[in-house]
Design a protein around this motif. Structure first.
Motif, PDB file in Angstrom:
ATOM      1  N   PHE A 213      36.274  27.675  44.197  1.00 21.12           N
ATOM      2  CA  PHE A 213      35.552  28.206  43.041  1.00 21.12           C
ATOM      3  C   PHE A 213      36.343  29.311  42.354  1.00 21.12           C
ATOM      4  N   THR A 214      37.024  30.143  43.121  1.00 15.23           N
ATOM      5  CA  THR A 214      37.812  31.224  42.520  1.00 15.23           C
ATOM      6  C   THR A 214      39.055  30.672  41.823  1.00 15.23           C
ATOM      7  N   LYS A 215      39.686  29.673  42.435  1.00 13.31           N
ATOM      8  CA  LYS A 215      40.888  29.087  41.845  1.00 13.31           C
ATOM      9  C   LYS A 215      40.581  28.330  40.556  1.00 13.31           C
ATOM     10  N   ASN A 216      39.374  27.783  40.471  1.00 16.36           N
ATOM     11  CA  ASN A 216      39.003  26.971  39.311  1.00 16.36           C
ATOM     12  C   ASN A 216      37.941  27.639  38.438  1.00 16.36           C
ATOM     13  N   ALA A 217      37.806  28.951  38.579  1.00 18.36           N
ATOM     14  CA  ALA A 217      36.760  29.672  37.841  1.00 18.36           C
ATOM     15  C   ALA A 217      36.904  29.483  36.336  1.00 18.36           C
ATOM     16  N   LEU A 218      38.124  29.617  35.827  1.00 18.35           N
ATOM     17  CA  LEU A 218      38.352  29.480  34.386  1.00 18.35           C
ATOM     18  C   LEU A 218      38.008  28.073  33.909  1.00 18.35           C
ATOM     19  N   LYS A 219      38.345  27.078  34.710  1.00 14.59           N
ATOM     20  CA  LYS A 219      38.056  25.696  34.340  1.00 14.59           C
ATOM     21  C   LYS A 219      36.554  25.444  34.325  1.00 14.59           C
ATOM     22  N   PHE A 220      35.816  26.056  35.261  1.00 11.59           N
ATOM     23  CA  PHE A 220      34.358  25.933  35.254  1.00 11.59           C
ATOM     24  C   PHE A 220      33.772  26.569  33.997  1.00 11.59           C
ATOM     25  N   VAL A 221      34.336  27.697  33.584  1.00  8.37           N
ATOM     26  CA  VAL A 221      33.875  28.375  32.370  1.00  8.37           C
ATOM     27  C   VAL A 221      34.120  27.499  31.151  1.00  8.37           C
ATOM     28  N   ILE A 222      35.303  26.895  31.088  1.00  8.75           N
ATOM     29  CA  ILE A 222      35.644  26.010  29.966  1.00  8.75           C
ATOM     30  C   ILE A 222      34.689  24.823  29.914  1.00  8.75           C
ATOM     31  N   ILE A 223      34.395  24.245  31.085  1.00  6.45           N
ATOM     32  CA  ILE A 223      33.461  23.120  31.138  1.00  6.45           C
ATOM     33  C   ILE A 223      32.079  23.539  30.648  1.00  6.45           C
ATOM     34  N   ALA A 224      31.610  24.712  31.090  1.00  4.45           N
ATOM     35  CA  ALA A 224      30.291  25.207  30.683  1.00  4.45           C
ATOM     36  C   ALA A 224      30.238  25.439  29.173  1.00  4.45           C
ATOM     37  N   ILE A 225      31.299  26.037  28.617  1.00  3.73           N
ATOM     38  CA  ILE A 225      31.347  26.294  27.174  1.00  3.73           C
ATOM     39  C   ILE A 225      31.367  24.988  26.391  1.00  3.73           C
ATOM     40  N   SER A 226      32.081  24.005  26.912  1.00  6.49           N
ATOM     41  CA  SER A 226      32.189  22.726  26.207  1.00  6.49           C
ATOM     42  C   SER A 226      30.868  21.970  26.173  1.00  6.49           C
ATOM     43  N   PHE A 227      29.932  22.336  27.041  1.00  7.37           N
ATOM     44  CA  PHE A 227      28.610  21.697  27.052  1.00  7.37           C
ATOM     45  C   PHE A 227      27.585  22.470  26.229  1.00  7.37           C
ATOM     46  N   THR A 228      28.038  23.488  25.504  1.00  5.17           N
ATOM     47  CA  THR A 228      27.113  24.349  24.759  1.00  5.17           C
ATOM     48  C   THR A 228      26.276  23.566  23.764  1.00  5.17           C
ATOM     49  N   TYR A 229      26.870  22.567  23.131  1.00  7.70           N
ATOM     50  CA  TYR A 229      26.152  21.795  22.107  1.00  7.70           C
ATOM     51  C   TYR A 229      24.936  21.079  22.684  1.00  7.70           C
ATOM     52  N   LEU A 230      24.914  20.879  24.019  1.00 10.85           N
ATOM     53  CA  LEU A 230      23.747  20.291  24.669  1.00 10.85           C
ATOM     54  C   LEU A 230      22.844  21.358  25.272  1.00 10.85           C
ATOM     55  N   ILE A 231      23.463  22.374  25.876  1.00 14.41           N
ATOM     56  CA  ILE A 231      22.711  23.379  26.621  1.00 14.41           C
ATOM     57  C   ILE A 231      21.826  24.220  25.705  1.00 14.41           C
ATOM     58  N   LEU A 232      22.349  24.634  24.552  1.00 17.19           N
ATOM     59  CA  LEU A 232      21.596  25.528  23.672  1.00 17.19           C
ATOM     60  C   LEU A 232      20.298  24.904  23.160  1.00 17.19           C
ATOM     61  N   PRO A 233      20.331  23.734  22.516  1.00 17.35           N
ATOM     62  CA  PRO A 233      19.062  23.172  22.027  1.00 17.35           C
ATOM     63  C   PRO A 233      18.111  22.786  23.154  1.00 17.35           C
ATOM     64  N   LEU A 234      18.647  22.320  24.274  1.00 16.94           N
ATOM     65  CA  LEU A 234      17.773  21.978  25.395  1.00 16.94           C
ATOM     66  C   LEU A 234      17.128  23.230  25.986  1.00 16.94           C
ATOM     67  N   SER A 235      17.900  24.312  26.052  1.00 20.31           N
ATOM     68  CA  SER A 235      17.343  25.579  26.549  1.00 20.31           C
ATOM     69  C   SER A 235      16.249  26.079  25.620  1.00 20.31           C
ATOM     70  N   TYR A 236      16.477  25.940  24.322  1.00 18.74           N
ATOM     71  CA  TYR A 236      15.462  26.348  23.352  1.00 18.74           C
ATOM     72  C   TYR A 236      14.195  25.522  23.524  1.00 18.74           C
ATOM     73  N   PHE A 237      14.386  24.230  23.711  1.00 18.03           N
ATOM     74  CA  PHE A 237      13.234  23.348  23.887  1.00 18.03           C
ATOM     75  C   PHE A 237      12.434  23.723  25.130  1.00 18.03           C
ATOM     76  N   VAL A 238      13.133  23.964  26.240  1.00 20.13           N
ATOM     77  CA  VAL A 238      12.463  24.294  27.501  1.00 20.13           C
ATOM     78  C   VAL A 238      11.698  25.611  27.394  1.00 20.13           C
ATOM     79  N   THR A 239      12.310  26.611  26.777  1.00 22.74           N
ATOM     80  CA  THR A 239      11.683  27.940  26.701  1.00 22.74           C
ATOM     81  C   THR A 239      10.544  27.993  25.688  1.00 22.74           C
ATOM     82  N   HIS A 240      10.508  27.044  24.748  1.00 28.56           N
ATOM     83  CA  HIS A 240       9.454  27.036  23.740  1.00 28.56           C
ATOM     84  C   HIS A 240       8.472  25.876  23.911  1.00 28.56           C
ATOM     85  N   TYR A 241       8.597  25.170  25.006  1.00 29.98           N
ATOM     86  CA  TYR A 241       7.757  24.002  25.232  1.00 29.98           C
ATOM     87  C   TYR A 241       6.321  24.399  25.570  1.00 29.98           C
TER      88      TYR A 241
END
Length: 250
Positions: A213-241
């Motif tokens: 996890f420490t060796k690949n921390a930056l890559k995990f961050v990049i993967i998480a950022i690249s999924f933002t287009y899905l995470i943001l609207p879904l998070s909004y939907f969940v919190t306002h459901y």
């Protein structure tokens, strides 16, 4: 070594031909009876998709969920250049999704065994492609097609204890096409839940070390950022459901 590589290429070709034949069977069997549509009501032409080519779609009470029909739009737009009818295009999409699923199962099985055994790889492919769930709901084929590929990369990371840069690109492609089943976010949630359990158990069973996890921390961050287009609207939907606004079936 050269003999093994040549044998591996021949086996890949044999399996690909086998998967193509198996993927075509449902199309011939249900030709003229294939339902064009489904629970997700995915349109079957580029013109019917044009109004959905934005990431956040409003529902009742101003809630939003993520939607991703760009791959389908490009797919239909390209095939419509050849003036193919909607039924033929839909059948072709089913074939391609079946083939992607079968080859993904092959790659996943191959990850756990380096034997050039045609029978060893075809058995799980048959079980997967002829499962009742797969034959009963083709409008969910996007998840069935991409699931083996998603878990291929998860177990590849567990086995090799490393994440390659190419893996980041491929896992993004997998998620991009998986999200065609939105607005059904439970499938992507299950992907990440099972991945977390698999990786967690690998650490407990000492198949992986914590420094992965420490060796690949930056890559995990990049993967998480690249999924933002899905995470943001879904998070909004969940919190306002609210059940009153959208119903409890979610």
């Amino acid at each position: 070594m050269i003999r093994y590589m040549n044998g591996d290429k021949k086996n890949n070709l044999k399996v690909a031909v086998f998967i193509a034949a198996i993927s075509a069977i449902p199309i011939f069997f249900i030709w003229g009876k294939l339902a064009i549509g489904g629970d997700t009501m995915i349109p079957t032409s580029s013109s019917s998709l044009e109004k959905y080519l934005f990431q956040w779609m409003g529902t009742q009470n101003g809630q939003y969920f993520s939607i991703n029909y760009y791959p389908l739009y490009i797919f239909y737009k390209f095939l419509e250049l050849f003036r193919l009818d909607i039924y033929l295009i839909s059948s072709l999409s089913v074939f391609l999704l079946n083939f992607a699923a079968g080859y993904g199962v092959y790659r996943l099985a191959k990850l756990f065994s380096q034997k050039n055994s045609f029978f060893l790889y075809t058995v799980p492919i048959l079980f997967y492609l002829f499962s009742p769930a797969l034959l009963n709901g083709w409008h969910y084929l996007y998840i069935y097609s991409t699931a083996p590929w998603f878990f291929y990369f998860i177990f590849k990371w567990i086995k090799s204890c490393r994440i390659d840069v190419a893996d980041i690109l491929w896992i993004n492609a997998v998620i991009f096409f998986s999200s065609l089943d939105l607005p059904n976010p439970k499938y992507l949630f299950h992907f990440f839940l099972i991945a977390a359990i698999a990786i967690g158990l690998s650490v407990v069973l000492k198949l992986m070390r914590l420094d992965f996890f420490t060796k690949n921390a930056l890559k995990f961050v990049i993967i998480a950022i690249s999924f933002t287009y899905l995470i943001l609207p879904l998070s909004y939907f969940v919190t306002h459901y609210t059940p009153e606004a959208y119903g409890v079936h979610i």
